[in-house]
Design a protein around this motif. Structure first.
Motif, PDB file in Angstrom:
ATOM      1  N   MET A   4       0.820  -1.211   0.000  1.00  0.00           N
ATOM      2  CA  MET A   4       0.000   0.000   0.000  1.00  0.00           C
ATOM      3  C   MET A   4       0.851   1.257   0.000  1.00  0.00           C
ATOM      4  O   MET A   4       0.400   2.319  -0.419  1.00  0.00           O
ATOM      5  N   SER A   5       2.101   1.163   0.439  1.00  0.00           N
ATOM      6  CA  SER A   5       2.953   2.343   0.446  1.00  0.00           C
ATOM      7  C   SER A   5       3.341   2.764  -0.963  1.00  0.00           C
ATOM      8  O   SER A   5       3.868   3.853  -1.170  1.00  0.00           O
ATOM      9  N   ARG A   6       3.066   1.887  -1.953  1.00  0.00           N
ATOM     10  CA  ARG A   6       3.410   2.216  -3.334  1.00  0.00           C
ATOM     11  C   ARG A   6       2.187   2.195  -4.248  1.00  0.00           C
ATOM     12  O   ARG A   6       2.313   2.104  -5.463  1.00  0.00           O
ATOM     13  N   VAL A   7       0.997   2.272  -3.677  1.00  0.00           N
ATOM     14  CA  VAL A   7      -0.232   2.381  -4.457  1.00  0.00           C
ATOM     15  C   VAL A   7      -0.489   3.853  -4.758  1.00  0.00           C
ATOM     16  O   VAL A   7      -0.413   4.709  -3.877  1.00  0.00           O
ATOM     17  N   LEU A   8      -0.793   4.145  -6.011  1.00  0.00           N
ATOM     18  CA  LEU A   8      -1.079   5.511  -6.436  1.00  0.00           C
ATOM     19  C   LEU A   8      -2.553   5.649  -6.791  1.00  0.00           C
ATOM     20  O   LEU A   8      -3.134   4.756  -7.416  1.00  0.00           O
ATOM     21  N   ALA A   9      -3.145   6.755  -6.381  1.00  0.00           N
ATOM     22  CA  ALA A   9      -4.533   7.055  -6.721  1.00  0.00           C
ATOM     23  C   ALA A   9      -4.581   8.368  -7.480  1.00  0.00           C
ATOM     24  O   ALA A   9      -3.887   9.328  -7.133  1.00  0.00           O
ATOM     25  N   VAL A  10      -5.418   8.401  -8.527  1.00  0.00           N
ATOM     26  CA  VAL A  10      -5.562   9.598  -9.348  1.00  0.00           C
ATOM     27  C   VAL A  10      -7.034   9.972  -9.430  1.00  0.00           C
ATOM     28  O   VAL A  10      -7.894   9.130  -9.707  1.00  0.00           O
ATOM     29  N   ASP A  11      -7.300  11.248  -9.198  1.00  0.00           N
ATOM     30  CA  ASP A  11      -8.633  11.808  -9.404  1.00  0.00           C
ATOM     31  C   ASP A  11      -8.543  12.685 -10.645  1.00  0.00           C
ATOM     32  O   ASP A  11      -7.972  13.781 -10.600  1.00  0.00           O
ATOM     33  N   LEU A  12      -9.071  12.173 -11.766  1.00  0.00           N
ATOM     34  CA  LEU A  12      -8.945  12.858 -13.058  1.00  0.00           C
ATOM     35  C   LEU A  12     -10.269  13.507 -13.421  1.00  0.00           C
ATOM     36  O   LEU A  12     -11.190  12.855 -13.912  1.00  0.00           O
ATOM     37  N   GLY A  13     -10.356  14.802 -13.174  1.00  0.00           N
ATOM     38  CA  GLY A  13     -11.541  15.550 -13.528  1.00  0.00           C
ATOM     39  C   GLY A  13     -11.355  16.320 -14.822  1.00  0.00           C
ATOM     40  O   GLY A  13     -10.325  16.201 -15.488  1.00  0.00           O
ATOM     41  N   LYS A  14     -12.333  17.139 -15.156  1.00  0.00           N
ATOM     42  CA  LYS A  14     -12.257  17.892 -16.406  1.00  0.00           C
ATOM     43  C   LYS A  14     -11.396  19.145 -16.268  1.00  0.00           C
ATOM     44  O   LYS A  14     -10.936  19.688 -17.270  1.00  0.00           O
ATOM     45  N   SER A  15     -11.163  19.587 -15.038  1.00  0.00           N
ATOM     46  CA  SER A  15     -10.326  20.772 -14.848  1.00  0.00           C
ATOM     47  C   SER A  15      -9.018  20.464 -14.143  1.00  0.00           C
ATOM     48  O   SER A  15      -8.036  21.177 -14.329  1.00  0.00           O
ATOM     49  N   ARG A  16      -8.972  19.385 -13.366  1.00  0.00           N
ATOM     50  CA  ARG A  16      -7.784  19.110 -12.566  1.00  0.00           C
ATOM     51  C   ARG A  16      -7.496  17.621 -12.529  1.00  0.00           C
ATOM     52  O   ARG A  16      -8.400  16.795 -12.547  1.00  0.00           O
ATOM     53  N   CYS A  17      -6.213  17.282 -12.491  1.00  0.00           N
ATOM     54  CA  CYS A  17      -5.765  15.905 -12.304  1.00  0.00           C
ATOM     55  C   CYS A  17      -4.905  15.876 -11.055  1.00  0.00           C
ATOM     56  O   CYS A  17      -3.903  16.589 -10.959  1.00  0.00           O
ATOM     57  N   ARG A  18      -5.293  15.043 -10.086  1.00  0.00           N
ATOM     58  CA  ARG A  18      -4.604  15.010  -8.797  1.00  0.00           C
ATOM     59  C   ARG A  18      -4.134  13.593  -8.515  1.00  0.00           C
ATOM     60  O   ARG A  18      -4.914  12.646  -8.623  1.00  0.00           O
ATOM     61  N   LEU A  19      -2.879  13.446  -8.161  1.00  0.00           N
ATOM     62  CA  LEU A  19      -2.300  12.143  -7.843  1.00  0.00           C
ATOM     63  C   LEU A  19      -1.814  12.135  -6.400  1.00  0.00           C
ATOM     64  O   LEU A  19      -1.182  13.091  -5.939  1.00  0.00           O
ATOM     65  N   VAL A  20      -2.088  11.040  -5.707  1.00  0.00           N
ATOM     66  CA  VAL A  20      -1.636  10.870  -4.327  1.00  0.00           C
ATOM     67  C   VAL A  20      -0.988   9.502  -4.181  1.00  0.00           C
ATOM     68  O   VAL A  20      -1.502   8.509  -4.696  1.00  0.00           O
TER      69      VAL A  20
END
Length: 300
Positions: A4-20
């Protein structure tokens, strides 16, 4: 076993792309520009470019899994599957792609049953129960998004036009739209020019809610109908009682209270969200037993 320390999550919207990157604080986060949506022309290419931009901030070899909530994925499952395959080849790790509505629901309800009722510029209700998962509305501003900010804005303009032609009661909305739109005679030209119409219409929604709170007859009728429409969507989405509210309209205290009362009268209870879309994406990265699974497109 996935670390889990190397799992990446992305929230890809129409105005912003956020990676955690998954860690105890879900930081650091990397942000970039969003994409038009997977259902748009060249949607996969645009989404791939947006995700690759934020992935460039992650050191090579750090990824054990990548999970993405992408705008438009619900309406374009083939595109979502293609994006998953392209990214899996890029990161050499399992990739999950689903709708940003699905990740928001999973995060808000911690993977459990209930309804996420979205009331922002658009409107939709995603619900899960023993019968599965259902999306109600989310049809877009031309034929749906009932009770949303864009719907409210359109009804504001209709009320002003009706008042001007003697078809409806005089309304304080006529004065309220004077600065952002102009007089009743300016409405049709205003509709024809400028930023995307749904977004511009949604900027008028607070005017309707404020006027309704102040007792304006026309605005109160609009707000009451928005409440009815949103409640109906939430009830249709799931038989379970829990509902989480999401979206800019629910930040208006007066409107949120009335929507909560309407949901309660319909046998539903509003509860606070457990997490957000990033939490949902992280959950779906490693869980394959959730009711959302049939909407998740995976590749390795």
């Amino acid at each position: 076993m996935i670390s889990m320390s190397r799992v990446l999550a992305v929230d890809l919207g129409k105005s912003r792309c956020r990676l955690v990157v998954a860690d105890p604080t879900r930081r650091p986060a990397h942000e970039g520009t969003g994409a038009p949506g997977l259902a748009a022309a060249d949607g996969v290419s645009a989404a791939l470019a947006a995700v690759e931009t934020v992935l460039a901030e992650v050191p090579d070899g750090m990824i054990s899994a990548l999970s993405i909530g992408a705008a438009g994925a619900w309406a374009a499952p083939a595109a979502a599957q293609r994006l998953a395959g392209l990214l899996a080849a890029r990161v050499l790790a399992p990739v999950a792609v689903t709708s940003d509505v699905v990740t928001a629901h999973a995060g808000a309800l911690d993977g459990g049953d209930g309804v996420l009722l979205i009331a922002g510029t658009g409107a939709a209700a995603l619900g899960t129960d023993v019968e599965g998962a259902r999306l109600v509305d989310g049809w877009g501003p031309d034929v749906g998004d009932l009770g949303s900010g864009s719907w409210l804005g359109r009804e504001v303009l209709r009320a002003v036009l009706r008042a001007a032609d003697g078809l409806g009661p005089a309304t304080s909305l006529t004065e309220a739209i004077a600065e952002p739109v102009g007089a009743a005679s300016d409405i049709i030209p205003w509709l024809a020019h400028g930023d995307p119409l749904a977004r511009r219409l949604a900027t008028l929604a607070p005017l309707a809610l404020d006027a309704a709170e102040a007792g304006d007859e026309a605005a109160a009728a609009i707000a009451a109908e928005a409440t009815r429409l949103l409640t109906a969507s939430a009830v249709a989405a799931s038989t379970t009682p829990d509902v989480v509210l999401h979206g800019g309209l629910t930040d208006h205290a007066w409107f949120r209270a009335r929507l909560t009362d309407a949901l309660s009268a319909a046998g539903r209870r509003v509860r606070p969200p457990v997490g957000d879309a990033i939490d949902g994406a992280l959950l779906l990265a490693t869980r394959f037993d959730l009711p959302h699974e049939r909407f998740v497109h995976r590749a390795e």
